[in-house]
Each structure stands twice: as C-alpha cells, then as structure tokens.
Design a protein around this motif. Structure first.
Motif, mmCIF file in Angstrom:
data_model
loop_
_atom_site.group_PDB
_atom_site.id
_atom_site.type_symbol
_atom_site.label_atom_id
_atom_site.label_comp_id
_atom_site.label_asym_id
_atom_site.label_seq_id
_atom_site.Cartn_x
_atom_site.Cartn_y
_atom_site.Cartn_z
ATOM 1 N N LEU A 95 0.832 -1.208 0.000
ATOM 2 C CA LEU A 95 0.000 0.000 0.000
ATOM 3 C C LEU A 95 0.863 1.253 0.000
ATOM 4 O O LEU A 95 1.914 1.304 0.634
ATOM 5 C CB LEU A 95 -0.900 0.016 1.232
ATOM 6 C CG LEU A 95 -1.979 -1.050 1.306
ATOM 7 C CD1 LEU A 95 -2.683 -0.972 2.652
ATOM 8 C CD2 LEU A 95 -2.972 -0.890 0.186
ATOM 9 N N LYS A 96 0.396 2.262 -0.686
ATOM 10 C CA LYS A 96 1.076 3.559 -0.668
ATOM 11 C C LYS A 96 0.585 4.356 0.531
ATOM 12 O O LYS A 96 -0.407 4.009 1.168
ATOM 13 C CB LYS A 96 0.784 4.309 -1.961
ATOM 14 C CG LYS A 96 1.342 3.583 -3.156
ATOM 15 C CD LYS A 96 1.346 4.456 -4.362
ATOM 16 C CE LYS A 96 1.821 3.600 -5.498
ATOM 17 N NZ LYS A 96 2.674 4.088 -6.399
ATOM 18 N N PHE A 97 1.277 5.444 0.810
ATOM 19 C CA PHE A 97 0.990 6.244 1.998
ATOM 20 C C PHE A 97 -0.454 6.746 2.016
ATOM 21 O O PHE A 97 -1.142 6.661 3.035
ATOM 22 C CB PHE A 97 1.970 7.428 2.078
ATOM 23 C CG PHE A 97 1.725 8.317 3.253
ATOM 24 C CD1 PHE A 97 2.088 7.922 4.525
ATOM 25 C CD2 PHE A 97 1.110 9.549 3.100
ATOM 26 C CE1 PHE A 97 1.869 8.724 5.608
ATOM 27 C CE2 PHE A 97 0.873 10.366 4.179
ATOM 28 C CZ PHE A 97 1.264 9.956 5.443
ATOM 29 N N ASP A 98 -0.929 7.279 0.896
ATOM 30 C CA ASP A 98 -2.296 7.820 0.847
ATOM 31 C C ASP A 98 -3.334 6.734 1.072
ATOM 32 O O ASP A 98 -4.336 6.947 1.770
ATOM 33 C CB ASP A 98 -2.538 8.520 -0.494
ATOM 34 C CG ASP A 98 -1.684 9.770 -0.657
ATOM 35 O OD1 ASP A 98 -1.327 10.360 0.393
ATOM 36 O OD2 ASP A 98 -1.365 10.149 -1.800
ATOM 37 N N ALA A 99 -3.100 5.575 0.495
ATOM 38 C CA ALA A 99 -4.040 4.463 0.675
ATOM 39 C C ALA A 99 -4.049 4.001 2.130
ATOM 40 O O ALA A 99 -5.115 3.706 2.690
ATOM 41 C CB ALA A 99 -3.669 3.306 -0.248
ATOM 42 N N LYS A 100 -2.871 3.960 2.749
ATOM 43 C CA LYS A 100 -2.798 3.581 4.161
ATOM 44 C C LYS A 100 -3.558 4.575 5.029
ATOM 45 O O LYS A 100 -4.292 4.189 5.938
ATOM 46 C CB LYS A 100 -1.335 3.529 4.622
ATOM 47 C CG LYS A 100 -0.574 2.330 4.156
ATOM 48 C CD LYS A 100 0.832 2.359 4.707
ATOM 49 C CE LYS A 100 1.637 1.188 4.194
ATOM 50 N NZ LYS A 100 3.000 1.173 4.755
ATOM 51 N N ARG A 101 -3.389 5.854 4.724
ATOM 52 C CA ARG A 101 -4.062 6.886 5.518
ATOM 53 C C ARG A 101 -5.575 6.761 5.408
ATOM 54 O O ARG A 101 -6.288 6.862 6.410
ATOM 55 C CB ARG A 101 -3.591 8.259 5.067
ATOM 56 C CG ARG A 101 -4.128 9.378 5.921
ATOM 57 C CD ARG A 101 -3.510 10.687 5.622
ATOM 58 N NE ARG A 101 -3.406 10.897 4.181
ATOM 59 C CZ ARG A 101 -2.805 11.923 3.623
ATOM 60 N NH1 ARG A 101 -2.244 12.823 4.379
ATOM 61 N NH2 ARG A 101 -2.761 12.065 2.321
#
Length: 163
Positions: A95-101
């Motif tokens: 997962l990328k940072f935005d998706a994790k957030r």
C-alpha cells in the motif's frame, strides 16, 4: 678489500634504516584503525504486540474514565480489533501512503462507532483524542514511575529503620 668493507657497512646501514621505517607492517597513522563494519539488512521492523498494547491501554482508560471491569473488557476487545487492523495496514508494503491513511481513517471511524454503542460522547472523545495524541498515556506512565519510586523509597526507608 676496502671496497668490500665499505659495501658491507653500506648494506648493514641501509638495511637497518629500512627496518626502522617498518615498511612491511602497519604505518603509524593506521595503528588502531579498523574498517567500519558492513551494513547488513536490518530486516522488517517488528510488529507491536496488539494483545499487550490493548491490555495496557484498557488499564489506563479504566483509571482515566473510571469505568467498571465489564466495560473495560469491552473496550479492550475494541482496542484489540482496532490495533490489529491499523498495525496490519501500517506494515503492508504493497500500500502507498495515501491508501494507508484512508484505510486507517476508515478503521478509526469504525472504532468510533463501536465505542459510541457503549460509552458516552465525552468518554468517546477522550479515548479518540488519547489515541491520536497520547498525552494522557504520558501522564499515566509518569505517575506509574513516580509511584514505583515512592514504593522503592518507602521500602528502603523501612529497611534502613529495621537495621
């Protein structure tokens, strides 16, 4: 014969200066030098134990919110579910940072709705701000350390009085 004597003296003197220079061994500036160790893969960071974390936090919230044992156990199960989900999301390398957030925000909303079923609005707000900022945890830990120090001091004073 004199020529051989001079040649012999010259060879002895020359070899002694070469020996004194230590050309074959470690130079003076390199003594004690060892090359830095090669970096190795640190590996994946260790995931926190969600069971232990939920127990510690539930104990803290029981003191802060003054809740009964049953409510504490309910809160502990909610915390465990929330921590498990957020840790799994946080340690997912795909997962990328935005998706994790976004996923963590969704889990936080789920956690909030489950808390509203059991706790008052004020208690829910206190729990959520604590989970986000952790100020009460620091105070709680500080108080626990101070209590341990006081107990140690009392014990030491009793031991000194008994002697």
């Amino acid at each position: 014969m004199i020529f051989r004597l001079f040649a012999l003296i010259f060879l002895i003197a020359g070899s002694s200066t070469i020996y004194a220079q230590n050309l074959g061994s470690i130079q003076r500036g390199q003594r004690g030098y060892s090359p830095p160790a090669r970096q190795q893969d640190a590996g994946e960071p260790e995931k926190p134990d969600v069971n232990l974390l939920s127990i510690e936090r539930a104990d803290m919230y029981q003191e802060i919110l003054d809740i009964d044992v049953f409510t504490k156990e309910v809160l502990k199960s909610y915390l465990k579910d929330y921590y498990t989900a957020t840790v799994d999301i946080g340690y997912d390398e795909n997962l990328k940072f935005d998706a994790k957030r976004e996923l963590i925000n969704a889990e936080r909303k789920k956690f909030e709705t489950s808390l509203k079923e059991v706790f008052t609005e004020e208690q829910v707000e206190k729990i959520l701000t604590e989970e986000e900022f952790g100020k009460e945890k620091k105070k709680y830990d500080k108080e626990k350390r101070q209590e341990k120090r006081k107990k140690k001091k009392r014990k030491k004073n009793k031991d000194d009085d008994g002697k």
